[in-house]
Design a protein around this motif. Structure first.
Motif, PDB file in Angstrom:
ATOM      1  N   THR A   1      56.507  60.448 -11.220  1.00  0.00           N
ATOM      2  CA  THR A   1      56.206  59.626 -12.384  1.00  0.00           C
ATOM      3  C   THR A   1      55.169  60.325 -13.258  1.00  0.00           C
ATOM      4  O   THR A   1      53.972  60.310 -12.974  1.00  0.00           O
ATOM      5  N   VAL A   2      55.656  60.963 -14.293  1.00  0.00           N
ATOM      6  CA  VAL A   2      54.801  61.645 -15.267  1.00  0.00           C
ATOM      7  C   VAL A   2      54.805  60.868 -16.579  1.00  0.00           C
ATOM      8  O   VAL A   2      53.766  60.651 -17.197  1.00  0.00           O
ATOM      9  N   ALA A   3      55.983  60.418 -17.005  1.00  0.00           N
ATOM     10  CA  ALA A   3      56.143  59.745 -18.286  1.00  0.00           C
ATOM     11  C   ALA A   3      55.970  58.239 -18.140  1.00  0.00           C
ATOM     12  O   ALA A   3      56.394  57.645 -17.142  1.00  0.00           O
ATOM     13  N   PHE A   4      55.344  57.633 -19.144  1.00  0.00           N
ATOM     14  CA  PHE A   4      55.179  56.180 -19.157  1.00  0.00           C
ATOM     15  C   PHE A   4      54.996  55.713 -20.587  1.00  0.00           C
ATOM     16  O   PHE A   4      54.623  56.487 -21.468  1.00  0.00           O
ATOM     17  N   ARG A   5      55.284  54.435 -20.809  1.00  0.00           N
ATOM     18  CA  ARG A   5      55.165  53.835 -22.134  1.00  0.00           C
ATOM     19  C   ARG A   5      53.759  53.292 -22.353  1.00  0.00           C
ATOM     20  O   ARG A   5      53.106  52.820 -21.418  1.00  0.00           O
ATOM     21  N   VAL A   6      53.289  53.384 -23.605  1.00  0.00           N
ATOM     22  CA  VAL A   6      52.007  52.809 -23.999  1.00  0.00           C
ATOM     23  C   VAL A   6      52.203  52.031 -25.290  1.00  0.00           C
ATOM     24  O   VAL A   6      53.192  52.205 -25.993  1.00  0.00           O
ATOM     25  N   PHE A   7      51.240  51.172 -25.602  1.00  0.00           N
ATOM     26  CA  PHE A   7      51.325  50.370 -26.819  1.00  0.00           C
ATOM     27  C   PHE A   7      49.970  50.353 -27.523  1.00  0.00           C
ATOM     28  O   PHE A   7      48.923  50.169 -26.899  1.00  0.00           O
ATOM     29  N   GLY A   8      50.010  50.561 -28.831  1.00  0.00           N
ATOM     30  CA  GLY A   8      48.801  50.485 -29.632  1.00  0.00           C
ATOM     31  C   GLY A   8      49.124  50.774 -31.081  1.00  0.00           C
ATOM     32  O   GLY A   8      50.291  50.855 -31.475  1.00  0.00           O
ATOM     33  N   SER A   9      48.094  50.957 -31.886  1.00  0.00           N
ATOM     34  CA  SER A   9      48.261  51.252 -33.305  1.00  0.00           C
ATOM     35  C   SER A   9      46.976  51.898 -33.801  1.00  0.00           C
ATOM     36  O   SER A   9      45.997  52.000 -33.061  1.00  0.00           O
TER      37      SER A   9
ATOM     38  N   ALA B   1      58.799  52.209 -11.672  1.00  0.00           N
ATOM     39  CA  ALA B   1      59.539  51.079 -12.235  1.00  0.00           C
ATOM     40  C   ALA B   1      58.829  50.513 -13.457  1.00  0.00           C
ATOM     41  O   ALA B   1      59.424  50.346 -14.531  1.00  0.00           O
ATOM     42  N   ARG B   2      57.548  50.231 -13.325  1.00  0.00           N
ATOM     43  CA  ARG B   2      56.823  49.625 -14.439  1.00  0.00           C
ATOM     44  C   ARG B   2      56.560  50.633 -15.561  1.00  0.00           C
ATOM     45  O   ARG B   2      56.405  50.250 -16.713  1.00  0.00           O
ATOM     46  N   ALA B   3      56.501  51.919 -15.251  1.00  0.00           N
ATOM     47  CA  ALA B   3      56.324  52.937 -16.292  1.00  0.00           C
ATOM     48  C   ALA B   3      57.469  52.915 -17.279  1.00  0.00           C
ATOM     49  O   ALA B   3      57.285  53.147 -18.482  1.00  0.00           O
ATOM     50  N   ALA B   4      58.685  52.615 -16.801  1.00  0.00           N
ATOM     51  CA  ALA B   4      59.880  52.615 -17.646  1.00  0.00           C
ATOM     52  C   ALA B   4      60.176  51.249 -18.250  1.00  0.00           C
ATOM     53  O   ALA B   4      60.645  51.156 -19.384  1.00  0.00           O
ATOM     54  N   GLN B   5      59.908  50.196 -17.506  1.00  0.00           N
ATOM     55  CA  GLN B   5      60.356  48.866 -17.906  1.00  0.00           C
ATOM     56  C   GLN B   5      59.325  48.085 -18.717  1.00  0.00           C
ATOM     57  O   GLN B   5      59.655  47.072 -19.328  1.00  0.00           O
ATOM     58  N   THR B   6      58.066  48.519 -18.715  1.00  0.00           N
ATOM     59  CA  THR B   6      57.019  47.795 -19.439  1.00  0.00           C
ATOM     60  C   THR B   6      56.248  48.752 -20.339  1.00  0.00           C
ATOM     61  O   THR B   6      56.397  49.970 -20.257  1.00  0.00           O
ATOM     62  N   ASP B   7      55.413  48.173 -21.190  1.00  0.00           N
ATOM     63  CA  ASP B   7      54.560  48.986 -22.058  1.00  0.00           C
ATOM     64  C   ASP B   7      53.167  49.168 -21.476  1.00  0.00           C
ATOM     65  O   ASP B   7      52.254  49.628 -22.170  1.00  0.00           O
ATOM     66  N   GLY B   8      53.012  48.804 -20.210  1.00  0.00           N
ATOM     67  CA  GLY B   8      51.749  49.062 -19.532  1.00  0.00           C
ATOM     68  C   GLY B   8      50.886  47.835 -19.374  1.00  0.00           C
ATOM     69  O   GLY B   8      51.163  46.760 -19.914  1.00  0.00           O
TER      70      GLY B   8
END
Length: 549
Positions: free
Chosen positions: A339-347, A362-369
């Motif tokens: 698990t290297v890649a994951f989603r993040v959210f911000g602006s 699982a959560r790295a792909a399915q959620t934004d953290g």
């Protein structure tokens, strides 16, 4: 090149954010604690230069930049700017690729108390003119030529409309940049003391109204955001961080230009993205991580598979800026073997509300953290907080949140009485703080991580003589996530795609804002109140694109 020496006899020009008295109203709850570092990157650059003068800091463009050499150049540039009349609070704008000169300008601004205005290289006359005028930039550092575009000629075209702009200096062309640094050598004693709570940066971001908003950050707010990332991603001094994202964008700026002074990392600058080159740089410098848009992740994972390597040094690839399909993250992590890649959210306003799950596939792909370092609420259409798991608008507040917009009225519109920034994004937050974005209220097209205002393009096309009505929406794009589609109601004979694209190009808007497809329609779907049903149009074009219509 344009330069006018000095302005000591002139009255200071008020910045557009003179209404703001730090700390901002929504930051006062943090003012008495230890929420902020209380130091600027200028102060930190001096510290690093004393402790580790010969340590490399920026790699790749060019190799061999040390803390001592960068601090010396930045101090000299800050003093040189002071010598030609700039004072604390004046705006220093720069538009260039990921070049070391951007780092020098950034540290110099922190040392001199100047406000930086980074402008991404893809912007052209219309955007650059508007941004420089809005913030009252005193000096503009720019590339002369880059990727076949003549930035110097652009400056000549827009210069008459910018009375506040006293100096426009190309970098990597001629001697003006070097001369300014040389003039400031040995003059650092003239530099002022800088308050870390003061405005550090004005960064323009496109909104749904089509009018760019000047996002204001202090030295303290940005440092808070960067240090939260470093802790969560376990970044340590000496780690090499690859930076393909523009350093004139909030992600590239924070993690490329600021992180080395806040943590002691080394930045590997990439002037332009190339997956093969990125793979080689990661291996050469044993890169620990990067922050970049979805297309970069997809292409790097493909190249990793072709090369038969798992890039063992790479620990994180934070991916955001646009919708990131779960399968993209899953496929990339399968290629990396972990698990290297994951989603993040911000602006730009709330840098990285979530920091991803770098160790949970699982959560790295399915959620934004998970929400880190922010208070987050989910509100219904009436502004009432919703329970965990319910879908609504995401609002956030925290010590890393922006100070406000350059326009006080825009701030009042976006920040509520409780100090929460209304993101315009729709999503859910679980009881454990895990966030999932499901859509957005803002009418933005996110193309390769860059926000594009649909209304800005519509405003241009409404002026086309063959266009009776127009609606611009996002359409699926195989590489960039979203592309630009224009639904055109013609006036008489329908315009061709080439005519529409040329008309937008002639307006001076950036190339990525030109429609990549047009659909000629008899009418636009509307609500009972007359608003265009863009949800219907987005669904229509998605079906056409996916069905190859």
């Amino acid at each position: 090149m344009h330069m006018r020496m000095g302005r000591d006899a002139e009255p200071p020009r008020p910045a557009p954010w003179t209404w703001l008295v730090p700390p901002a109203a929504h930051h006062r709850r943090y003012a008495d604690g230890d929420a902020w570092l209380g130091r600027t990157v200028g102060m930190l650059a001096r510290d690093w230069a004393e402790r580790l003068p010969d340590a490399d800091i920026f790699l790749g463009d060019p190799a061999g930049t040390t803390y001592a050499s960068l601090a010396a150049d930045a101090e000299a540039l800050a003093a040189g700017l002071h010598a030609i009349g700039l004072r604390a609070g004046d705006v220093v704008a720069f538009q260039m690729p990921n070049w070391i000169e951007a780092a020098i300008v950034n540290v110099a601004a922190a040392l001199g108390g100047f406000v930086v205005n980074p402008i991404v290289s893809i912007y052209r006359d219309a955007e650059v003119r508007q941004m420089l005028a809005d913030c009252g930039a005193r000096i503009f550092f720019h590339a002369e030529q880059y990727r076949g575009y003549d930035f110097a000629a652009m400056v000549e075209r827009i210069r008459p409309d910018l009375p506040a702009l006293d100096h426009a200096i190309p970098v990597r062309a001629g001697s003006a940049f070097a001369d300014l640094i040389a003039a400031g050598r040995g003059q650092a004693h003239r530099l002022p003391s800088v308050d870390p709570r003061s405005v550090k940066m004005v960064l323009y971001t496109s909104g749904t109204t089509g009018r760019p908003k000047g996002v204001l950050h202090s030295h303290d707010t940005l440092a808070r955001a960067v240090l939260a990332c470093a802790r969560h991603w376990r970044i340590e001094a000496g780690d090499a961080i690859l930076m393909p994202s523009p350093v004139t964008h909030v992600s590239g700026y924070s993690n490329g230009l600021e992180l080395p002074f806040l943590v002691g990392t080394r930045t590997v600058l990439m002037e332009s993205w190339d997956a093969t080159a990125a793979l080689a740089l990661i291996e050469q410098h044993e890169v620990r991580g990067t922050v970049a848009a979805t297309p970069f992740l997809t292409e790097l994972a493909t190249r990793v598979a072709e090369a038969g390597t798992a890039l063992p040094s790479l620990r994180f690839f934070a991916c955001g800026g646009a919708a990131v399909p779960p399968e993209v993250v899953q496929r990339a992590n399968a290629q990396f073997g972990r698990t290297v890649a994951f989603r993040v959210f911000g602006s730009s306003e709330v840098p990285l509300v979530t920091l991803g799950f770098p160790h949970d596939a699982a959560r790295a792909a399915q959620t934004d953290g998970a929400v880190i370092d922010y208070d987050v609420r989910v509100l219904d259409d009436q502004g009432v907080p919703l329970p965990p798991g319910a879908e609504g608008e995401i609002v956030a507040r925290g010590a890393a949140m922006f100070m406000g917009y350059a326009d006080e009225a825009q701030t009042a519109e976006a920040v509520d009485a409780d100090g929460f920034f209304h993101t315009g994004d729709i999503g859910t937050v679980a009881a454990d703080g895990t966030l999932c974005i499901t859509g957005r209220k803002k009418d933005l097209i996110i193309r390769g991580g860059e926000n594009i205002s649909a209304k800005e393009i519509e405003d241009v096309l409404h002026r086309h003589p063959a266009v009776a009505d127009i609606a611009v929406v996002a359409m699926p794009h195989p590489r960039l996530g979203e592309g630009v589609c224009a639904f055109v109601v013609p006036r008489g004979e329908a315009p061709t795609f080439a005519e529409v694209a040329a008309f937008v190009a002639q307006s001076g808007l950036a190339p990525q804002k030109r429609p990549e497809r047009i659909e000629i329609v008899d009418d636009l779907p509307r609500t009972a109140s007359g608003k265009v049903r863009k949800d219907v149009l987005r669904r229509t074009i998605a079906e056409l694109v996916n069905g190859q219509g």
